[in-house]
Write an enzyme that holds these catalytic residues in place. Structure first.
Site, PDB file in Angstrom:
ATOM      1  N   GLY A  78     -75.025  17.756  53.284  1.00 45.65           N
ATOM      2  CA  GLY A  78     -76.292  18.269  53.739  1.00 45.65           C
ATOM      3  C   GLY A  78     -77.319  17.071  54.069  1.00 45.65           C
ATOM      4  N   THR A  80     -79.080  13.883  55.557  1.00 46.57           N
ATOM      5  CA  THR A  80     -79.033  13.737  56.959  1.00 46.57           C
ATOM      6  C   THR A  80     -79.414  11.992  56.870  1.00 46.57           C
ATOM      7  OG1 THR A  80     -81.387  14.133  57.108  1.00 46.57           O
ATOM      8  CG2 THR A  80     -79.806  15.673  57.837  1.00 46.57           C
ATOM      9  N   ASN A 105     -78.238  20.666  60.034  1.00 47.31           N
ATOM     10  CA  ASN A 105     -78.991  21.904  59.812  1.00 47.31           C
ATOM     11  C   ASN A 105     -78.035  23.031  59.305  1.00 47.31           C
ATOM     12  OD1 ASN A 105     -80.430  24.399  60.141  1.00 47.31           O
ATOM     13  ND2 ASN A 105     -81.789  23.341  61.495  1.00 47.31           N
ATOM     14  N   PHE A 106     -78.079  23.458  58.139  1.00 43.88           N
ATOM     15  CA  PHE A 106     -77.163  24.328  57.428  1.00 43.88           C
ATOM     16  C   PHE A 106     -77.710  26.042  57.421  1.00 43.88           C
ATOM     17  CE2 PHE A 106     -74.799  21.759  54.247  1.00 43.88           C
ATOM     18  CZ  PHE A 106     -74.271  20.836  55.432  1.00 43.88           C
ATOM     19  N   HIS A 138     -93.020  21.429  61.373  1.00 46.80           N
ATOM     20  CA  HIS A 138     -92.370  21.173  59.994  1.00 46.80           C
ATOM     21  C   HIS A 138     -93.493  20.633  59.210  1.00 46.80           C
ATOM     22  CE1 HIS A 138     -88.669  21.075  61.882  1.00 46.80           C
ATOM     23  NE2 HIS A 138     -87.973  21.265  60.724  1.00 46.80           N
ATOM     24  N   LYS A 142     -92.250  15.389  56.560  1.00 44.49           N
ATOM     25  CA  LYS A 142     -91.178  15.102  57.369  1.00 44.49           C
ATOM     26  C   LYS A 142     -91.394  13.701  58.026  1.00 44.49           C
ATOM     27  CE  LYS A 142     -88.138  17.143  60.781  1.00 44.49           C
ATOM     28  NZ  LYS A 142     -86.615  16.412  60.120  1.00 44.49           N
TER      29      LYS A 142
HETATM   30  N1  LIG Z   1     -78.533  19.942  56.216  1.00 40.13           N
HETATM   31  C1  LIG Z   1     -79.583  20.698  56.043  1.00 40.13           C
HETATM   32  O1  LIG Z   1     -79.491  21.734  56.492  1.00 40.13           O
HETATM   33  C2  LIG Z   1     -80.599  20.199  55.399  1.00 40.13           C
HETATM   34  C3  LIG Z   1     -81.816  20.925  54.940  1.00 40.13           C
HETATM   35  C4  LIG Z   1     -82.790  20.508  54.017  1.00 40.13           C
HETATM   36  C5  LIG Z   1     -82.707  18.999  53.830  1.00 40.13           C
HETATM   37  N2  LIG Z   1     -81.694  18.107  54.166  1.00 40.13           N
HETATM   38  C6  LIG Z   1     -81.680  16.590  53.909  1.00 40.13           C
HETATM   39  O2  LIG Z   1     -80.978  16.735  52.468  1.00 40.13           O
HETATM   40  C7  LIG Z   1     -81.486  15.290  51.935  1.00 40.13           C
HETATM   41  C8  LIG Z   1     -82.044  15.882  50.423  1.00 40.13           C
HETATM   42  O3  LIG Z   1     -83.338  16.413  50.687  1.00 40.13           O
HETATM   43  P1  LIG Z   1     -84.325  16.745  49.673  1.00 40.13           P
HETATM   44  O4  LIG Z   1     -85.544  17.409  50.372  1.00 40.13           O
HETATM   45  O5  LIG Z   1     -83.548  17.674  48.434  1.00 40.13           O
HETATM   46  O6  LIG Z   1     -84.688  15.345  49.267  1.00 40.13           O
HETATM   47  P2  LIG Z   1     -85.479  15.035  47.752  1.00 40.13           P
HETATM   48  O7  LIG Z   1     -86.022  16.034  47.046  1.00 40.13           O
HETATM   49  O8  LIG Z   1     -85.980  13.827  47.756  1.00 40.13           O
HETATM   50  O9  LIG Z   1     -83.884  14.793  46.663  1.00 40.13           O
HETATM   51  C9  LIG Z   1     -83.069  13.780  46.741  1.00 40.13           C
HETATM   52  C10 LIG Z   1     -82.195  13.638  45.536  1.00 40.13           C
HETATM   53  O10 LIG Z   1     -81.208  12.619  45.799  1.00 40.13           O
HETATM   54  C11 LIG Z   1     -81.192  11.809  44.448  1.00 40.13           C
HETATM   55  N3  LIG Z   1     -80.391  10.721  44.668  1.00 40.13           N
HETATM   56  C12 LIG Z   1     -80.855   9.601  44.852  1.00 40.13           C
HETATM   57  N4  LIG Z   1     -79.934   8.728  44.693  1.00 40.13           N
HETATM   58  C13 LIG Z   1     -78.817   9.216  44.354  1.00 40.13           C
HETATM   59  C14 LIG Z   1     -77.601   8.978  44.051  1.00 40.13           C
HETATM   60  N5  LIG Z   1     -77.146   7.734  43.861  1.00 40.13           N
HETATM   61  N6  LIG Z   1     -76.481   9.816  43.406  1.00 40.13           N
HETATM   62  C15 LIG Z   1     -77.089  11.187  43.367  1.00 40.13           C
HETATM   63  N7  LIG Z   1     -78.340  11.716  43.741  1.00 40.13           N
HETATM   64  C16 LIG Z   1     -79.171  10.583  44.201  1.00 40.13           C
HETATM   65  C17 LIG Z   1     -82.557  11.707  44.001  1.00 40.13           C
HETATM   66  O11 LIG Z   1     -82.442  11.515  42.621  1.00 40.13           O
HETATM   67  P3  LIG Z   1     -84.034  11.169  41.809  1.00 40.13           P
HETATM   68  O12 LIG Z   1     -84.782  11.897  41.790  1.00 40.13           O
HETATM   69  O13 LIG Z   1     -83.237  10.633  40.441  1.00 40.13           O
HETATM   70  O14 LIG Z   1     -84.042   9.690  42.774  1.00 40.13           O
HETATM   71  C18 LIG Z   1     -82.833  13.228  44.290  1.00 40.13           C
HETATM   72  O15 LIG Z   1     -82.661  14.178  43.369  1.00 40.13           O
HETATM   73  C19 LIG Z   1     -82.354  14.657  52.849  1.00 40.13           C
HETATM   74  O16 LIG Z   1     -81.491  13.675  53.619  1.00 40.13           O
HETATM   75  C20 LIG Z   1     -82.643  15.935  53.830  1.00 40.13           C
HETATM   76  O17 LIG Z   1     -82.964  15.446  55.273  1.00 40.13           O
HETATM   77  C21 LIG Z   1     -80.790  18.827  54.808  1.00 40.13           C
END
Ligand SMILES: NC(=O)c1ccc[n+]([C@@H]2O[C@H](COP(=O)([O-])OP(=O)(O)OC[C@H]3O[C@@H](n4cnc5c(N)ncnc54)[C@H](OP(=O)(O)O)[C@@H]3O)[C@@H](O)[C@H]2O)c1
Length: 250
Positions: A78, A80, A105-106, A138, A142
């Site tokens: 997921g 991006t 976008n899931f 948003h 963002k």
């Molecule tokens: N496809 C979709 O529908 C959709 C929907 C929402 C979001 N997204 C995308 O999903 C991503 C995450 O969003 P979020 O809001 O959850 O972000 P977030 O709250 O910042 O979480 C990111 C996570 O990634 C971890 N991380 C960093 N380096 C890593 C590694 N080497 N191995 C494993 N984990 C690692 C971080 O860990 P630490 O805290 O330890 O640094 C944190 O837990 C973004 O790219 C966002 O754009 C996609």
């Protein structure tokens, strides 16, 4: 079915809550601390795992995919912001012959919106008084604008409306007649709304999709995990949705 979570931020935690409620087993969970440079993602650590789900960061995700492919496990991505690295990723997945689902976008509903907008634009093709536009809202955190989804909606309009030639994402003075306005609002904690409108002198048609909760993305990720568990190959989330729309069952 057991999923491993790669990334345990807002989305990783939401996927965990949704997964446990839906009867999945969850774990192991990887963060930047337990998985520096992808080193936590070993065949041994993933031995009991059916599908990995990655919501990490654009910096970490490519290495994560490579490591999961080496361990020969299917993965739903997921995260991006890495699609410019596609040429590094594709051969690794193909060589490992794993199942792979990706998408920006899931939400299931947004993919139905894409189709409704294409259909609407085709219907308005010869009705030039209906002027199309896109607006998205948003949360304040963002980083990019317009959203990838808003751009996609704009491109769908362009594809079906010959009288329009380009998207206008930053207005300077009046919009040219052949431009489609794509506007962004950034405020508060809003998880995401996309609206497509067609405005004529005396009436307006609008189609809108709103994410009320992050759970919508998490449920899409779990649907993708079920889909990819026993499949090989590369699938966009759109293809997964197509499977469900054809009655494939979530
Ligand atoms: N496809 C979709 O529908 C959709 C929907 C929402 C979001 N997204 C995308 O999903 C991503 C995450 O969003 P979020 O809001 O959850 O972000 P977030 O709250 O910042 O979480 C990111 C996570 O990634 C971890 N991380 C960093 N380096 C890593 C590694 N080497 N191995 C494993 N984990 C690692 C971080 O860990 P630490 O805290 O330890 O640094 C944190 O837990 C973004 O790219 C966002 O754009 C996609």
């Amino acid at each position: 079915m057991r999923i491993a979570l790669i990334g345990y931020g807002q989305m990783g935690r939401e996927v965990e809550r949704a997964a446990l409620e839906a009867g999945f087993q969850v774990g192991p969970v990887f963060t930047s601390r337990t998985n520096p440079e992808g080193r936590g993602l070993t065949a041994e650590a993933l031995r009991e795992v059916d599908v990995c789900v990655d919501f990490s960061t654009p910096q970490a995700v490519v290495t994560n995919i490579q490591r999961v492919a080496e361990a020969r496990k299917p993965i739903v991505v997921g995260t991006t912001g890495w699609y410019d690295r596609w040429d590094d990723v594709r051969p690794v997945i193909e060589r490992a012959e794993i199942g792979f689902v990706y998408g920006p976008n899931f939400c299931l509903g947004i993919h139905v919106l894409f189709r409704l907008v294409a259909y609407g634009a085709r219907l308005f093709r010869h009705l030039s008084e209906f002027d199309p536009y896109v607006v998205e809202w948003h949360h304040r955190r963002k980083a990019d604008h317009p959203s990838g989804t808003a751009l996609r909606l704009g491109r769908i309009l362009l594809e079906h409306l010959e009288r329009k030639t380009h998207l206008v994402t930053r207005l300077e003075g009046r919009i040219p007649p052949e431009g489609i306005s794509v506007a962004s609002v950034r405020a508060g904690a809003h998880p995401g709304t996309h609206l497509v409108g067609f405005d004529a002198p005396f009436e307006t048609l609008e189609i809108m999709h709103t994410v009320r909760h992050r759970r919508a993305f998490a449920l899409g990720a779990l649907a993708a995990a079920r889909f990819v568990k026993d499949r090989r190959g590369i699938f966009s989330f759109e293809e997964v949705v197509e499977h469900f729309l054809q009655g494939g069952g979530i």
